[in-house]
Design a protein around this motif. Sequence first.
Motif: not given
Lengths: 527, 316
Positions: A27-29, A305-309, A312-320
């Motif tokens: 996924l290229g993280v 990211p392109d992957s839906g999963l 869902l689990f990316s911590l980068y989407r959480l509040p700062l």
Amino acid sequence: MSRASAITGLVLALIGAAIFATKAFVLGVPLAPSDVKDLWQVSLRVTVRGEGRRGSISILMPRTGDGQTILDEATSSGALDHTSRTTDDGRVGVWTGRFEGLHEIRHRFRVKTVDVTIPLPGRTTARPPEDVERAWARGTVMYPTTAPQIVAALDELSLPGNGDVVGRVRTIFAFVQHEVALVRTAADDAVLALEQREGSREGKERLLVTMLRAAGVPARNARGLVLNEKSAPAERVWTQAWIDGAWVPMSTVDGFFGHRPASLILFGTGEQRVIDATDLRAVAYRYESLREHLQPGEVASVMTPDSGLLRLFSLYRLPLATQAALRHLLLLPIGALVIALFRNVIGLQTFGTFMPILISFALRGMPLAAGLVLVGFVLGVGVLARLALERLRLLLVPRLALLLCLVVLSVTTVAVIGQSTEQNELFKGVLFPMIILTMLVERFTIAIAEEGWKPALTKAGYSVLAIMAVYPLFNSIVIEHLMFSFPELTLVIMGCLVWIGGYMGYRLTDITRFRAILSPQPPEQPS
Amino acid sequence: MIFRQLHDAGVLGINRRNGSYTLKWNKRRFYPLVDDKLQTKRLCREAGLPVPKLLAVAHHHFQLAHLLDQVADRDDFVLKPVHGAMGNGIVVVVGRDGDALVRASGKRMNASEFRYHAAGIISGLYALGGQPDQAMVEERLIVHPLFRDIATNGVPDVRVVVFRGVPVMAMTRLPTADSGGRANLHQGAIGAGIDLVTGRTTYAVRHNRPCSRNPDSNRDVLGVEIPHFETILEIAVRATDRTNLGYVGADLVLDEQRGPVILELNARPGLAIQIANRAGLMPRLDAIERTWQAGRSVEERVALGRDVARSNPPLA
């Protein structure tokens, strides 16, 4: 090691490693943080309470321009109508609608900043264009250029002639910088600040604009945020003066002239406030920021990211704020692994199982030596006091409570000393884990009493060693990035811990301990 | 490599002791039986095994005022934390000097100092986990004359490691002046290994180094025959039988009048006994596990322990 624990550890480590490998190589993280300077993630949360009437709220929003690039901007506001308009002064987002109960408006963006330096001309006689003069050199209520106090003060300054605009600006700047003290609670008003020779940030910058305008130099206040890694961003006001066709940034409070530091982002200029509300009962807002360690493109790949999963689990989407907390939290397992190695593979005993981790954690962001001196100082005071308290024969819990008070007092002292000698590193020690230090004092004194100074100091030495081993891990941006981008590495650590837990072999220190058994001939002890 | 040599010598390391012995054979819920000295005492008394006589117990601070009154008729006694470990917090009173108490070290201690010390015990200062504790006072045991010159300044004890009801290894711990009278090896007491078959001391260490004499009295500590050694082994086995624990260290003291007396049991016995015996525990433990059968009598098990020790002697 038993089969069961070998397999359990292997399974855990493999699961973690598999997720890690998929994310990194499929996924290229990004595996390592990139070398980016001054890329920040900023979010604003405004909470509004209304009473059922229509109202509006306007928020000054930053634009891409000199010294700053705005990326990935997003707002959310529920059912309110949102428009935005852009003027010379800046961009204003306006939310209108019927405000009933609580509403929340969020604005978040990324910003890349650089230092802006405006080259100052030598002698200049160029008169500003008429429209600039009309807009920025007139007196207003906020900038009363004709007030007698302002006029009198300018007279006394004996400014250089009209041909030397830079000289005129510098003279006024120096006057406001040195003759008007900064007092947080003092006046925001230009004339009051001048009369009382003290003003708030706002008061000093307004006075500067007023005096510049009165001297015929177009000037305005600029508003924005100052970003820093240790605390939430704060609103800042500074000044821009029109010199030879350019708006030159300066601040008598933050002490810059002709350049704007990269830590400042510009929201807008003029008299517009950062947040303005009409017909609303209560407005509260808060900015948060986080320094990024990825390139803007890489950030996009972890944010959406392109992957839906993965999304869902990316911590980068959480509040700062949550992100910042998790960045710290996810380091703890690494510390725990080091401690397990220390105790069960090497065999060195430390005071308190996880105490070295907590101390290292508290010393994060502080130079290690200064941190250890701080711990040593507090421990020293504590142990001396503890030995003195011995004579009073106090019961255990009140005695511990007394030690806690003393620890708090000594940390306070260190903070005060740090402040007065401008050792800001020491000042950070205020956030020190007091309870841990108190228990450390107690354990250390008991160890001295029961085992003697030598074993107690040896154990303290091993504790310091453990602190020093964990410290660089806790301060590494690379490790922080890895653990935060790949929290599944915690599973790998858990696998290692299962292995260590199942390790039935000798510890390194068993060698010295049992060496006597192996020595071939028991030598006679001299008597 | 040195790990290899340790392994070939059968030395039991601390990781394996925890993982394969204490964690495996000692169920946590039975720990209180040995960690709480009052429970151990009750257990042993019920089994008819000799223990030091209990004189007084203080569970709470307010009971401290009367603690000394309860032993007013005695000149010597011992104050101990009920949950103590490694001899910490113990005060041995050997006599009285007016109102003051005379400690084993010769130092005087007045009544208020005694109460303060007991208060520290109750607050958990010397307890294993630092939890609130109780202070107990029991009779002072008198050192058997045999030990008087080889142990100085304190009471020596005999430690027997018992695995699944079979004695594995034994040593005697002899206090010296620099161990402060404590039978604690890491504080400078002498550890002398005892041959399970002959009951004689075979080898001794102090501060992890071989030694043959008590540095204070210059008396030879090797080749000393421990009196009542068979009884000591039997009492140790009987006591551990009552605890449901599989891997225990039993500490006994040889009293001048009463003979072997159980002092305490330990669910995490230390590994230094291997150094004192110049022998590893592992081959013996393995041998016992291989031949273990249920339903053996105490005498049979003591005999088994001796056989195992005979076939796994100390290193040359």
